[in-house]
Motif scaffolding. Sequence first.
Motif, PDB file in Angstrom:
ATOM      1  N   ARG A   1       8.961   2.354   1.535  1.00 50.72           N
ATOM      2  CA  ARG A   1      10.119   3.249   1.606  1.00 50.72           C
ATOM      3  C   ARG A   1       9.720   4.670   1.965  1.00 50.72           C
ATOM      4  O   ARG A   1      10.410   5.343   2.710  1.00 50.72           O
ATOM      5  CB  ARG A   1      10.871   3.246   0.272  1.00 50.72           C
TER       6      ARG A   1
ATOM      7  N   VAL B   1       2.216 -10.780   2.933  1.00 54.07           N
ATOM      8  CA  VAL B   1       2.023 -11.919   2.026  1.00 54.07           C
ATOM      9  C   VAL B   1       3.281 -12.780   2.045  1.00 54.07           C
ATOM     10  O   VAL B   1       4.401 -12.278   1.886  1.00 54.07           O
ATOM     11  CB  VAL B   1       1.719 -11.433   0.588  1.00 54.07           C
TER      12      VAL B   1
ATOM     13  N   ASP C   1       8.513   0.611  -7.185  1.00 52.87           N
ATOM     14  CA  ASP C   1       9.946   0.383  -6.993  1.00 52.87           C
ATOM     15  C   ASP C   1      10.367  -1.052  -7.285  1.00 52.87           C
ATOM     16  O   ASP C   1      11.542  -1.297  -7.575  1.00 52.87           O
ATOM     17  CB  ASP C   1      10.316   0.660  -5.519  1.00 52.87           C
TER      18      ASP C   1
ATOM     19  N   ALA D   1       2.464   3.039  -5.326  1.00 57.30           N
ATOM     20  CA  ALA D   1       2.167   2.175  -6.480  1.00 57.30           C
ATOM     21  C   ALA D   1       0.931   1.317  -6.209  1.00 57.30           C
ATOM     22  O   ALA D   1       0.003   1.261  -7.026  1.00 57.30           O
ATOM     23  CB  ALA D   1       3.371   1.292  -6.806  1.00 57.30           C
TER      24      ALA D   1
ATOM     25  N   ASN E   1      13.123   4.238  -9.359  1.00 58.06           N
ATOM     26  CA  ASN E   1      11.840   4.920  -9.492  1.00 58.06           C
ATOM     27  C   ASN E   1      11.568   5.746  -8.246  1.00 58.06           C
ATOM     28  O   ASN E   1      12.002   5.391  -7.166  1.00 58.06           O
ATOM     29  CB  ASN E   1      10.728   3.889  -9.662  1.00 58.06           C
TER      30      ASN E   1
ATOM     31  N   SER F   1       7.935  -3.798   7.671  1.00 47.98           N
ATOM     32  CA  SER F   1       8.061  -3.456   6.261  1.00 47.98           C
ATOM     33  C   SER F   1       6.942  -2.468   5.930  1.00 47.98           C
ATOM     34  O   SER F   1       5.812  -2.849   5.674  1.00 47.98           O
ATOM     35  CB  SER F   1       7.939  -4.726   5.409  1.00 47.98           C
TER      36      SER F   1
ATOM     37  N   CYS G   1      16.252  12.565  -3.668  1.00 44.15           N
ATOM     38  CA  CYS G   1      15.179  12.953  -2.738  1.00 44.15           C
ATOM     39  C   CYS G   1      15.668  13.993  -1.741  1.00 44.15           C
ATOM     40  O   CYS G   1      14.960  14.944  -1.432  1.00 44.15           O
ATOM     41  CB  CYS G   1      14.678  11.730  -1.971  1.00 44.15           C
TER      42      CYS G   1
ATOM     43  N   ILE H   1       8.337   8.518  -6.280  1.00 42.72           N
ATOM     44  CA  ILE H   1       6.911   8.436  -5.974  1.00 42.72           C
ATOM     45  C   ILE H   1       6.022   8.675  -7.199  1.00 42.72           C
ATOM     46  O   ILE H   1       5.073   7.919  -7.450  1.00 42.72           O
ATOM     47  CB  ILE H   1       6.578   9.409  -4.830  1.00 42.72           C
TER      48      ILE H   1
ATOM     49  N   ALA I   1       0.832  -1.217   0.000  1.00 41.95           N
ATOM     50  CA  ALA I   1       0.000   0.000   0.000  1.00 41.95           C
ATOM     51  C   ALA I   1       0.861   1.260   0.000  1.00 41.95           C
ATOM     52  O   ALA I   1       0.554   2.235   0.662  1.00 41.95           O
ATOM     53  CB  ALA I   1      -0.928  -0.016   1.212  1.00 41.95           C
TER      54      ALA I   1
ATOM     55  N   SER J   1       1.640  -4.812   4.708  1.00 44.08           N
ATOM     56  CA  SER J   1       2.317  -5.377   5.866  1.00 44.08           C
ATOM     57  C   SER J   1       2.625  -4.329   6.924  1.00 44.08           C
ATOM     58  O   SER J   1       3.189  -4.659   7.957  1.00 44.08           O
ATOM     59  CB  SER J   1       3.606  -6.047   5.402  1.00 44.08           C
TER      60      SER J   1
ATOM     61  N   ASP K   1       8.331  16.535  -3.837  1.00 42.61           N
ATOM     62  CA  ASP K   1       8.117  16.412  -5.282  1.00 42.61           C
ATOM     63  C   ASP K   1       7.105  15.331  -5.639  1.00 42.61           C
ATOM     64  O   ASP K   1       7.131  14.793  -6.731  1.00 42.61           O
ATOM     65  CB  ASP K   1       9.455  16.147  -5.993  1.00 42.61           C
TER      66      ASP K   1
END
Length: 359
Positions: free
Chosen positions: A45, A102, A322, A16, A329, A42, A182, A331, A13, A36, A56
Motif C-alpha cells: 500500500r 506466494v 495491515d 511490516a 493500521n 501487488s 494519511c 506505517i 516486503a 511480489s 509520519d
Amino acid sequence: MAETIYDVAVIGAGPAGTQAAVSASHQMKHVLVLHSGKVSFSRGRAYWSKSVEIEDAPVFPGITGPNFAKELMKWMESRPVVDFMLGAEKRKTGIEMRDGLVTKLTRNGRLLELEASSKTLKRHAPLEMERFKSRTVVVASGFDDKWPDIEFQPGAERLYKQYATVFRYAGNRKGWHVCIRCDGHLHVNEHLAILGVGDYIYDAALGAQDFTDKITILTNGRPHRMSPAVLKQVAERNINIIETKIKRHIGEKTDLLGFEMADGTELYFHGFLVDEGLIPNTKFLEGWDYQKDEEGLIIANEDMQMLDRHGEPIPGLFAAGDIVSGERNLIATAFALGQEAGLSASDSLRKWQYPIDSS
Ligand SMILES: Cc1cc2nc3c(=O)[nH]c(=O)nc-3n(C[C@H](O)[C@H](O)[C@H](O)COP(=O)(O)OP(=O)(O)OC[C@H]3O[C@@H](n4cnc5c(N)ncnc54)[C@H](O)[C@@H]3O)c2cc1C
C-alpha cells in the motif's frame, strides 16, 4: 547441495515484512523474504503514495511511496547472509530477498512449504513456480484497496488496466486518496468528496472533520444505506449526499478536478477520498483453519501468532502489519507489529524454553 531450510520466511516486503525480517536476522536467524513487487502489481500500500510524501513514518522525514519501498529494500540488503558458529554448530544469519508472489502455503511435518510464482506473469505463458521451506512464516502481505467503479473496463486482463483511469489519479496530491488520516492534511478547509456507502463511509467523514467541514458524500449510483442515527448527524453537519452515478473523471494530467455525472451535471472538488473496502492478500492461506474478522483480516494474539478456530496458536505461523485485524493500521504500527512477529518467530525456534514448574 543440501536443501535450504530457512528459519523464518516472510511474505511481503512492506514496512511490516521488512521489520520482521530485520528483527529476526538481528536474532541471528536465516531469513527469506518473498515479495511480489516485481512479479505482480501487488506492490504494497505504501508504494501507492506516488507523489504525496509520507510525513509520519519513523526515520523517513517526508518520502514518496516508491522511494520508501526502495529504502526498505536497501535496509534488508544491508544484512546479507553469512555463516557463523554457535558452539559446534554451523549456522547462517541474514536476509535473502526473492521476487515471488506466494500462491500456496502448506505444512509438511515440522516445516512450512511456500510455493511462489517467481517470474513476471506473461499472457499464455505458464507460471514459473519455485518452492521454499521454512521453520516459521510471518504473513505480512497486507491488503489491496477496492477501487471505485468509475470508467471500469471489465474486459481488461489486469486490475490495473480495468481501473486504468482511477490509477492515473490514485496516490497523487490532487488525486484519489484512500486514507483520510494519511492525506487529510493536504485539504485543510477545502471541499472534500468522499465516495462510499453505508454507516461505514461515515467513519471517513468523521475523520475528515480534523481537516475540513466541507464534505460531500458520493454514493456513485447506489442508495446511501445509512442508518437514521447517522443520517441525523449528516444533516446536522450539513454534509450533502449525492446518489447519482458518476460517468467519468474530469482531470488534468494526474490532477483530479471533478466528475461528469450520469445526468450530465459536472461536480468539482479539491480532494477525493474513496473507501469501498479492502481485499486481503491471503489467497495462499486457503484451506488453513485460522481466525479472521469479517473483512478477512487475520486475528493474532499479542505475540502475533495466528490462531486456529479454538483460539490456539498455530505452530510456526505469525502475522504482522495491515493484514492483522484491528483499527486501520498505518506505517509505524506495521513496523511495531513486524518487530513483534520477527522476534516471536525467532523465539519459537529456541531449543530451550522456560521450564514449566510442575510442583
Ligand atoms: C495511498 C496511500 C497513502 C498512505 N499514506 C500513509 C501515510 O502517510 N502514513 C502512514 O503511516 N501510512 C500511510 N498509508 C498506509 C500504509 O501504507 C500501510 O499502513 C502500510 O504500508 C502497511 O504495511 P504492511 O507492510 O502491512 O503492508 P504493505 O505495505 O501493503 O506491504 C505488503 C507487501 O506484501 C507483498 N505481497 C502481497 N501479497 C503477496 C504475496 N501473495 N506474495 C508475496 N508478497 C506479497 C507486497 O508486494 C508488499 O511488499 C498509506 C496507504 C496508501 C494506500
